[in-house]
Scaffold this active site. Structure first.
Site, short mmCIF file in Angstrom:
data_model
loop_
_atom_site.label_atom_id
_atom_site.label_comp_id
_atom_site.label_asym_id
_atom_site.label_seq_id
_atom_site.Cartn_x
_atom_site.Cartn_y
_atom_site.Cartn_z
N GLU A 46 51.18 28.39 -26.93
CA GLU A 46 51.91 27.32 -26.72
C GLU A 46 53.00 26.69 -27.56
O GLU A 46 53.27 27.16 -28.75
CB GLU A 46 50.83 25.87 -27.00
N THR A 47 54.11 26.27 -26.89
CA THR A 47 55.27 25.96 -27.26
C THR A 47 55.35 24.37 -27.01
O THR A 47 55.33 24.05 -25.71
CB THR A 47 56.46 26.66 -26.94
#
Length: 272
Positions: A46-47
């Site tokens: 995830e970003t």
């Protein structure tokens, strides 16, 4: 254009454990296609991107291939960055997202996530799930949100079965929903789990906060207790302390900043 980023290992007390997430604190939103490209460039599970809107922070999460409606570890990472890097005052951060209101409270060395309960119901895909996992399961449940299945949960006999599982990822991709969650009673924890989501670019997620919004109500009912210890037994591994509080799930863990830097994009670049 320069954008500052920070990489955090969430649900970890030492580097290279738990689940890594990239965090961007922005002054204003970027185009969604650009945020997706940035997430693909980092290639982490995830970003997270956060923008201050009024009294709260709006947060969005991207895997390398898709935006998702809820993510626990990247919210924990974002709160850690806002508190420790940017010096946000107080002990509470409020977030808004596609799944509603979230809150993170700083409690000593731990951060406490306050997330909505996500209740899975008995499903009808046992044969397909068993084929994808290559072993029998006790039960299959499905989380339904919006127009269809959002997540699948397979209950296995014991921790050893969860640890030994080597799913057929191509078969997992063909299942409905974002991913396949497997869980069982733990040997040293109340329950253990693993999470596979190849359809959104994550073959196996190291530690998944959002899935514990599904796991906590399930195991609270099955074990007859509201406070539970959990361990996600991926290669990196991560420990979570969970509590069912009405229609909310409280998830506590620690986080560690491991890298910071700048993303450099030409000011005239069309994607900016």
């Amino acid at each position: 254009m320069q954008l500052e980023f920070h990489q955090v290992d969430a649900f970890a007390t030492q580097p290279f454990r738990g689940n890594p997430a990239m965090v961007y604190r922005l002054d204003h939103w970027l185009d969604a296609a650009l945020m997706q490209q940035i997430a693909a460039e980092h290639n982490l599970a995830e970003t997270a991107f956060v923008v201050k809107e009024g009294a709260s922070w709006h947060i969005r999460w991207f895997t390398p291939s898709a935006e998702v409606p809820l993510c626990g570890h990247a919210t924990l990472a974002s709160a850690h960055v806002l508190f420790e890097v940017y010096g946000e005052p107080g002990e509470v951060l409020d977030f808004t997202c596609l799944s509603g209101a979230l809150r993170v409270t700083r409690q000593g060395t731990q951060l406490l996530l306050d997330f909505p309960v996500r209740r899975a119901q008995s499903g009808a895909l046992r044969a397909e799930v068993e084929q994808a996992l290559g072993q029998p399961v006790e039960e299959v449940l499905a989380l339904h949100e919006g127009q269809g299945v959002q997540e699948l949960l397979a209950i296995m006999a014991n921790e050893a079965a969860v640890r030994a599982c080597q799913p057929d990822l191509a078969a997992v991709t063909r299942l409905p929903g974002l991913g396949l969650l497997i869980s069982a009673p733990g040997e040293q924890h109340d329950f253990v789990s693993r999470y596979f989501a190849p359809a959104i670019g994550i073959d196996e997620d190291p530690v998944t906060g959002s899935t514990h919004c599904i796991l906590t109500p399930y195991w609270a009912q099955r074990l007859g207790k509201s406070r539970l210890s959990a361990f996600q037994c991926s290669a990196r591994g991560g420990e979570l302390h969970c509590e069912l509080d009405g229609e909310r799930v409280k998830i506590a863990g620690q986080a560690l900043l491991v890298a910071s830097g700048r993303l450099l994009l030409p000011a005239t670049w069309a994607g900016a």
